[in-house]
Design a protein around this motif. Structure first.
Motif, mmCIF file in Angstrom:
data_model
loop_
_atom_site.group_PDB
_atom_site.id
_atom_site.type_symbol
_atom_site.label_atom_id
_atom_site.label_comp_id
_atom_site.label_asym_id
_atom_site.label_seq_id
_atom_site.Cartn_x
_atom_site.Cartn_y
_atom_site.Cartn_z
ATOM 1 N N ARG A 91 0.909 -1.069 -0.113
ATOM 2 C CA ARG A 91 0.008 0.000 0.126
ATOM 3 C C ARG A 91 0.974 1.339 -0.108
ATOM 4 N N SER A 92 0.310 2.181 -0.496
ATOM 5 C CA SER A 92 1.087 3.701 -0.695
ATOM 6 C C SER A 92 0.201 4.768 -0.782
ATOM 7 N N ILE A 93 0.791 5.817 -0.678
ATOM 8 C CA ILE A 93 0.080 7.076 -0.884
ATOM 9 C C ILE A 93 0.746 8.210 -1.659
ATOM 10 N N ASN A 94 -0.014 8.814 -2.648
ATOM 11 C CA ASN A 94 0.535 9.437 -3.488
ATOM 12 C C ASN A 94 -0.198 11.020 -3.103
ATOM 13 N N PRO A 95 0.488 11.949 -2.466
ATOM 14 C CA PRO A 95 -0.226 13.112 -2.241
ATOM 15 C C PRO A 95 -0.334 13.981 -3.493
ATOM 16 N N TYR A 96 0.618 13.855 -4.535
ATOM 17 C CA TYR A 96 0.414 14.600 -5.825
ATOM 18 C C TYR A 96 0.560 13.524 -6.849
ATOM 19 N N ARG A 97 -0.141 14.110 -8.012
ATOM 20 C CA ARG A 97 0.243 13.471 -9.311
ATOM 21 C C ARG A 97 0.852 14.438 -10.348
ATOM 22 N N GLY A 98 1.993 13.840 -10.860
ATOM 23 C CA GLY A 98 2.783 14.708 -11.561
ATOM 24 C C GLY A 98 4.064 15.102 -10.692
ATOM 25 N N CYS A 99 5.062 15.679 -10.900
ATOM 26 C CA CYS A 99 6.287 15.948 -10.192
ATOM 27 C C CYS A 99 7.021 17.029 -10.597
ATOM 28 N N GLU A 100 6.989 18.196 -10.077
ATOM 29 C CA GLU A 100 7.968 19.399 -10.534
ATOM 30 C C GLU A 100 9.438 19.164 -10.469
ATOM 31 N N HIS A 101 9.961 18.092 -10.070
ATOM 32 C CA HIS A 101 11.360 18.010 -9.963
ATOM 33 C C HIS A 101 11.763 17.850 -11.412
ATOM 34 N N GLY A 102 10.881 17.237 -12.238
ATOM 35 C CA GLY A 102 11.288 17.415 -13.417
ATOM 36 C C GLY A 102 12.261 16.073 -13.907
ATOM 37 N N CYS A 103 12.483 14.958 -13.120
ATOM 38 C CA CYS A 103 13.470 14.012 -13.453
ATOM 39 C C CYS A 103 13.072 13.480 -14.990
ATOM 40 N N VAL A 104 13.929 13.677 -15.636
ATOM 41 C CA VAL A 104 13.521 12.930 -17.146
ATOM 42 C C VAL A 104 13.562 11.647 -17.175
ATOM 43 N N TYR A 105 13.845 10.764 -16.497
ATOM 44 C CA TYR A 105 13.855 9.340 -16.272
ATOM 45 C C TYR A 105 12.588 8.724 -15.283
ATOM 46 N N CYS A 106 11.937 9.675 -14.824
ATOM 47 C CA CYS A 106 10.857 9.092 -13.908
ATOM 48 C C CYS A 106 10.008 8.074 -14.574
ATOM 49 N N PHE A 107 9.656 6.854 -13.973
ATOM 50 C CA PHE A 107 8.906 5.877 -14.486
ATOM 51 C C PHE A 107 7.552 6.182 -14.243
ATOM 52 N N ALA A 108 7.288 6.966 -13.414
ATOM 53 C CA ALA A 108 5.658 7.620 -13.354
ATOM 54 C C ALA A 108 5.074 8.648 -14.376
ATOM 55 N N ARG A 109 5.936 8.954 -15.389
ATOM 56 C CA ARG A 109 5.698 9.807 -16.286
ATOM 57 C C ARG A 109 4.333 9.394 -17.179
ATOM 58 N N PRO A 110 4.314 8.130 -17.793
ATOM 59 C CA PRO A 110 3.246 7.611 -18.312
ATOM 60 C C PRO A 110 1.725 7.762 -17.632
ATOM 61 N N THR A 111 1.893 7.965 -16.337
ATOM 62 C CA THR A 111 0.515 8.054 -15.832
ATOM 63 C C THR A 111 -0.225 9.329 -15.975
#
Length: 380
Positions: A91-111
């Motif tokens: 189980r997990s919590i994601n308070p935000y969708r998207g991320c301003e850090h802008g990591c180009v490699y982020c595997f969450a981008r497709p969401t």
């Protein structure tokens, strides 16, 4: 401004693919200052696809400033469940969708495609916040029959990204977890986590909290291009030190490891993090699911044109000849000789430096959930 398609970087209909053979790489598109992604490709579920075209004048278009926009996510629940056999939480919590850090490699981008937005620049500039996260969490934890297990936060997008300074969703979540005696594990690459030491330290003293800091590189220039709005490497090491001094178990995540870009730093990162107070460590090999493949390819062509082919070749050698292999227990570490070499280097460095092989489990026996139906609430 000519896009990658107009410049001939399309191969067999794949955006971002490199030209075959030894053809020279064309220059990448013009960059947005302070952003990681090079482009803003249309989401894969959209009925129409946008393409930038060269207008023939030979001059780049003037790009307007890309400002961060935060929208409200009216979620009805806040805990996400999963049954993945290769991760240590359900189980997990994601308070935000998207991320301003802008990591180009982020595997969450497709969401971001799920909400009709681009996994590219939209992912790091058009964000969603869940202002009711703490209230929803308390309701879910108070349900009869809830069984406590460690809640993981920061496994998708960073809970301490810059907009957390304004919204303070994590602070509200930690207040609920601390009050109810619920265990939490946090992953972040932000020094902002030290703001909540006053909440985390008492929880850690009861075996209810631990933090992992992601340190991808110690090279400031590489960090600025790869993860432009995340904390600088030296600030992450300082955060490790502050957390450790406060008695909070802290580990370092060397994630992701990108061959020929940051893999040479594995041992140095582990040494510096251990000096700062990290006692556990882990790593994840670069993952390129869906749109992330093309975004990382564009980034490589733009920032490391002389290395782009080599980097992608090494990635494929660790993914069975493909850009990505999503199989359980292999997606994080890859396969093949180069992946085995990275795993062995990491293991030997941990042994030499003195990292613990595994950290103690967080406690679940202190959880204080909803009162039983037969109980009478106290007046005072």
């Amino acid at each position: 401004m000519a896009c990658l398609e107009a410049d001939g970087i399309v191969e067999e209909g794949r955006r971002g693919a490199l030209p075959p053979g030894d053809e020279p790489l064309p220059p990448g598109p013009r960059l947005q200052h302070g952003r990681g992604a090079v482009s803003n490709p249309t989401g894969r579920y959209e009925p129409a696809q946008r393409e930038a075209m060269d207008d023939g004048w030979g001059e780049p278009d003037e790009l307007p400033p890309l400002r961060t926009e935060v929208l409200v996510d009216k979620a009805r629940t806040v805990i996400t469940r999963n049954a993945s056999p290769d991760i240590p939480f359900d189980r997990s919590i994601n308070p935000y969708r998207g991320c301003e850090h802008g990591c180009v490699y982020c595997f969450a981008r497709p969401t971001h495609a799920y909400v009709g937005l681009s996994p590219g620049l939209d992912f790091e500039s058009r964000l969603f916040a869940k202002p009711d996260a703490a209230v929803l969490l308390e309701k879910e934890l108070s349900r009869p029959g809830y069984t406590p297990r460690t809640l993981a936060i920061g496994t998708n997008t960073d809970p301490y990204q810059p907009i957390e300074r304004q919204y303070q969703l994590m602070r509200g979540i930690l207040e609920v977890l601390g009050r109810m005696g619920h265990p939490v594990s946090i992953v972040t690459k932000s020094a902002l986590v030290t703001r909540d030491i006053d909440l985390l330290a008492p929880m850690a003293s009861q075996g209810l909290a631990c933090v992992a800091i992601s340190v991808t590189t110690l090279d400031g220039k590489l960090a600025r291009t790869m993860e432009p709005r995340a904390a600088a490497p030296h600030r992450r090491l300082a955060a490790i030190r502050q957390l450790g001094e406060a008695g909070i178990p802290v580990s370092v995540m060397v994630a992701p490891i990108i061959p020929a870009i940051n893999d040479s730093e594995i041992e140095t990162i582990l040494e510096k993090a251990h000096e700062a107070g990290a006692r556990e460590a882990g790593y994840v090999l670069l993952r390129l699911p869906l749109e992330v493949r093309d975004l990382v390819t564009e980034w490589l062509v733009t920032h490391y044109p002389d290395k782009a082919r080599h980097v992608l070749s090494l990635i494929r050698s660790m993914r069975g000849g493909k850009d990505y292999d999503a199989r359980w227990n292999e997606r994080m570490t890859g396969t093949g000789p180069y992946a085995a070499l990275i795993a062995r280097r990491f293991e030997l460095a941990m042994q030499r430096i003195g990292y613990l092989k595994r950290h103690p489990r967080l406690r679940t026996d202190l959880f204080r959930g909803a009162p039983k139906a037969a109980e009478q609430l106290s007046l005072f």
